[in-house]
Motif scaffolding. Sequence first.
Motif, PDB file in Angstrom:
ATOM      1  N   LEU A 252       2.383  19.377  -6.108  1.00 34.56           N
ATOM      2  CA  LEU A 252       3.370  18.302  -6.179  1.00 34.56           C
ATOM      3  C   LEU A 252       3.666  17.734  -4.789  1.00 34.56           C
ATOM      4  O   LEU A 252       3.874  16.528  -4.638  1.00 34.56           O
ATOM      5  N   PHE A 253       3.679  18.586  -3.787  1.00 32.73           N
ATOM      6  CA  PHE A 253       3.883  18.138  -2.406  1.00 32.73           C
ATOM      7  C   PHE A 253       2.803  17.123  -2.023  1.00 32.73           C
ATOM      8  O   PHE A 253       3.094  16.039  -1.504  1.00 32.73           O
ATOM      9  N   ALA A 254       1.538  17.490  -2.280  1.00 36.75           N
ATOM     10  CA  ALA A 254       0.428  16.590  -1.950  1.00 36.75           C
ATOM     11  C   ALA A 254       0.490  15.310  -2.776  1.00 36.75           C
ATOM     12  O   ALA A 254       0.220  14.208  -2.277  1.00 36.75           O
ATOM     13  N   ALA A 255       0.857  15.444  -4.058  1.00 35.02           N
ATOM     14  CA  ALA A 255       0.928  14.272  -4.934  1.00 35.02           C
ATOM     15  C   ALA A 255       2.008  13.295  -4.468  1.00 35.02           C
ATOM     16  O   ALA A 255       1.796  12.073  -4.461  1.00 35.02           O
ATOM     17  N   PHE A 256       3.163  13.815  -4.071  1.00 30.09           N
ATOM     18  CA  PHE A 256       4.232  12.940  -3.594  1.00 30.09           C
ATOM     19  C   PHE A 256       3.848  12.261  -2.281  1.00 30.09           C
ATOM     20  O   PHE A 256       4.235  11.117  -2.033  1.00 30.09           O
ATOM     21  N   THR A 257       3.090  12.948  -1.425  1.00 31.10           N
ATOM     22  CA  THR A 257       2.620  12.331  -0.191  1.00 31.10           C
ATOM     23  C   THR A 257       1.775  11.103  -0.503  1.00 31.10           C
ATOM     24  O   THR A 257       1.921  10.049   0.122  1.00 31.10           O
ATOM     25  N   LEU A 258       0.902  11.225  -1.485  1.00 25.88           N
ATOM     26  CA  LEU A 258       0.042  10.116  -1.872  1.00 25.88           C
ATOM     27  C   LEU A 258       0.827   9.007  -2.579  1.00 25.88           C
ATOM     28  O   LEU A 258       0.636   7.821  -2.307  1.00 25.88           O
ATOM     29  N   LEU A 259       1.708   9.386  -3.494  1.00 23.57           N
ATOM     30  CA  LEU A 259       2.488   8.385  -4.228  1.00 23.57           C
ATOM     31  C   LEU A 259       3.369   7.557  -3.298  1.00 23.57           C
ATOM     32  O   LEU A 259       3.414   6.331  -3.380  1.00 23.57           O
ATOM     33  N   PHE A 260       4.085   8.232  -2.419  1.00 26.74           N
ATOM     34  CA  PHE A 260       4.998   7.529  -1.522  1.00 26.74           C
ATOM     35  C   PHE A 260       4.253   6.744  -0.452  1.00 26.74           C
ATOM     36  O   PHE A 260       4.801   5.818   0.131  1.00 26.74           O
ATOM     37  N   GLY A 261       2.997   7.110  -0.193  1.00 28.21           N
ATOM     38  CA  GLY A 261       2.197   6.379   0.783  1.00 28.21           C
ATOM     39  C   GLY A 261       1.888   4.962   0.355  1.00 28.21           C
ATOM     40  O   GLY A 261       1.433   4.140   1.167  1.00 28.21           O
ATOM     41  N   CYS A 262       2.136   4.629  -0.897  1.00 26.67           N
ATOM     42  CA  CYS A 262       1.868   3.274  -1.408  1.00 26.67           C
ATOM     43  C   CYS A 262       2.989   2.293  -1.076  1.00 26.67           C
ATOM     44  O   CYS A 262       2.763   1.067  -1.108  1.00 26.67           O
ATOM     45  N   MET A 263       4.172   2.773  -0.774  1.00 26.35           N
ATOM     46  CA  MET A 263       5.327   1.878  -0.708  1.00 26.35           C
ATOM     47  C   MET A 263       5.274   0.914   0.464  1.00 26.35           C
ATOM     48  O   MET A 263       5.539  -0.294   0.309  1.00 26.35           O
ATOM     49  N   GLY A 264       4.940   1.395   1.659  1.00 30.77           N
ATOM     50  CA  GLY A 264       4.834   0.508   2.810  1.00 30.77           C
ATOM     51  C   GLY A 264       3.802  -0.593   2.599  1.00 30.77           C
ATOM     52  O   GLY A 264       4.094  -1.777   2.815  1.00 30.77           O
ATOM     53  N   PRO A 265       2.577  -0.242   2.168  1.00 32.26           N
ATOM     54  CA  PRO A 265       1.579  -1.286   1.885  1.00 32.26           C
ATOM     55  C   PRO A 265       2.024  -2.275   0.812  1.00 32.26           C
ATOM     56  O   PRO A 265       1.792  -3.482   0.940  1.00 32.26           O
ATOM     57  N   PHE A 266       2.653  -1.796  -0.252  1.00 32.40           N
ATOM     58  CA  PHE A 266       3.103  -2.697  -1.319  1.00 32.40           C
ATOM     59  C   PHE A 266       4.113  -3.717  -0.792  1.00 32.40           C
ATOM     60  O   PHE A 266       3.947  -4.926  -0.960  1.00 32.40           O
ATOM     61  N   TYR A 267       5.162  -3.225  -0.161  1.00 34.44           N
ATOM     62  CA  TYR A 267       6.211  -4.125   0.309  1.00 34.44           C
ATOM     63  C   TYR A 267       5.726  -5.005   1.468  1.00 34.44           C
ATOM     64  O   TYR A 267       6.134  -6.156   1.602  1.00 34.44           O
ATOM     65  N   GLY A 268       4.863  -4.449   2.320  1.00 31.13           N
ATOM     66  CA  GLY A 268       4.300  -5.252   3.396  1.00 31.13           C
ATOM     67  C   GLY A 268       3.486  -6.416   2.858  1.00 31.13           C
ATOM     68  O   GLY A 268       3.579  -7.548   3.359  1.00 31.13           O
ATOM     69  N   LEU A 269       2.683  -6.163   1.815  1.00 31.61           N
ATOM     70  CA  LEU A 269       1.875  -7.218   1.214  1.00 31.61           C
ATOM     71  C   LEU A 269       2.752  -8.281   0.556  1.00 31.61           C
ATOM     72  O   LEU A 269       2.488  -9.486   0.671  1.00 31.61           O
ATOM     73  N   VAL A 270       3.802  -7.850  -0.128  1.00 32.04           N
ATOM     74  CA  VAL A 270       4.711  -8.809  -0.760  1.00 32.04           C
ATOM     75  C   VAL A 270       5.307  -9.747   0.285  1.00 32.04           C
ATOM     76  O   VAL A 270       5.386 -10.968   0.072  1.00 32.04           O
TER      77      VAL A 270
END
Length: 447
Positions: free
Chosen positions: A345-363
């Motif tokens: 779960l630790f590794a999974a959350f690292t990957l999931l949360f890693g999407c937020m900066g790119p998503f909002y930056g692209l928007v």
Amino acid sequence: MTMAQLTAQNVPVELETQSDCDPSTMTASPGAYRYYVLILLLAVYCFSYVDRQIIAVVSPQLKAELGLSDSALGAIKGLAFSLFYTTMAVPLAILSDRWHRVKLITIALSLWSLMTALSSIAQSFVHLFLIRCAVGIGEAGGNPPSHSLISDYFRKNERATALGIFQMGVPLGTTISFLGGGWLVATLGWRATFIAVGMPGLLLAALLALTLRERPRGASDDLPVSQVHGRWQDQVRLLLGMRSFVLVAIAGGLQAFCGYALMMWLLDFTIRSHGISLTDASLAMALVTGIGGGLGTLAGGITVDRLSRRDCGNYFLIPGLALIASAPLLLAGLWAQPTMGLYCLFAAFTLLFGCMGPFYGLVQMLAPANCRALAVAIFSLSLSILGAGLGPFLIGVLSDILQGVAGSNSGLKWALCVVPAAALAGGLLLAFNRRIVSGDLKPASHI
């Protein structure tokens, strides 16, 4: 349709004024002050997630004292918040694109903090549901203007990093909720906990009003201080006409579905499936979401900012691969033994949360400077509907249904298995459409 095209077609426009700002300070380079702005807005976002997430920490006591089913808990955790968050996000974003953003953030923070504290007086499901609706109204006015303000303090090639730092409010706020909230609930009970986490937000609102400065829209894009506004309906059509924007909103919604479902139910899952105490379970969740999610949030924005200078498609490809890789880790985290499951779960959350900066930056890169808050609000609609609303509620309903088949302690585990499927779907959507980003970013850069 760009804003220039709207003007050429004689679409009614209005000039934005900065009469409530001091031009002598607003037009100057923000220098080091911009980092103070970023930290202060990060604190606001952190407070929003403390107030948003605390409902998951008090969940076991709420279920026992108020006699709530998992479906009712899911409604309070998800639907109550997202119902008015979704309803109010767009009109408040339109206001934010035309009014003083600092004042709007200050009012919003004050409202949701006060409503969180008032959750302590709830006597029934209906009371708590209505109060959480009010929390959602307040938080709808915080995120879009914050993104818009950050984009006017940081240049285009810095925004994914800056917004990745801003998104650290999610893991930080969740960590504080699990650590501090877990201790408060165990020590003082759930009513005093709501007061303890809600009232400090009023002090932060005062600091915000006294020290945070507005900045002209487009200031970091070398645009004029006075901006031309088209009708918000035309701005919505402009944004929804970009395939990249629509696809990142869908993928962001699927990622949010995973995040909200897990953050709202993993504490209950850990207690029920592994027989761990509330205090120990809160500590485990703080490590997973706080450290794991925090590392991912920070690394995701920095990585994409660097790699996307050569290929804009990385704004889709990197978070897409992260979501795909998170799916098997999430599944293993649910079914492995407690220690191994925690690592997964630790590794999974690292990957999931890693999407937020790119998503909002692209928007923020796709949106014109004069409707960035609106762009964030529309993007957040998907996150709110699929994530904050549907995620916790669907898991609660499935848990109630599956308890009759799998047993009271296994129903929730089986219900959470829909989360890896959502992560996989979002990842594939981004990875297979990575080539369209460049085409949408080129015209956006001239708006």
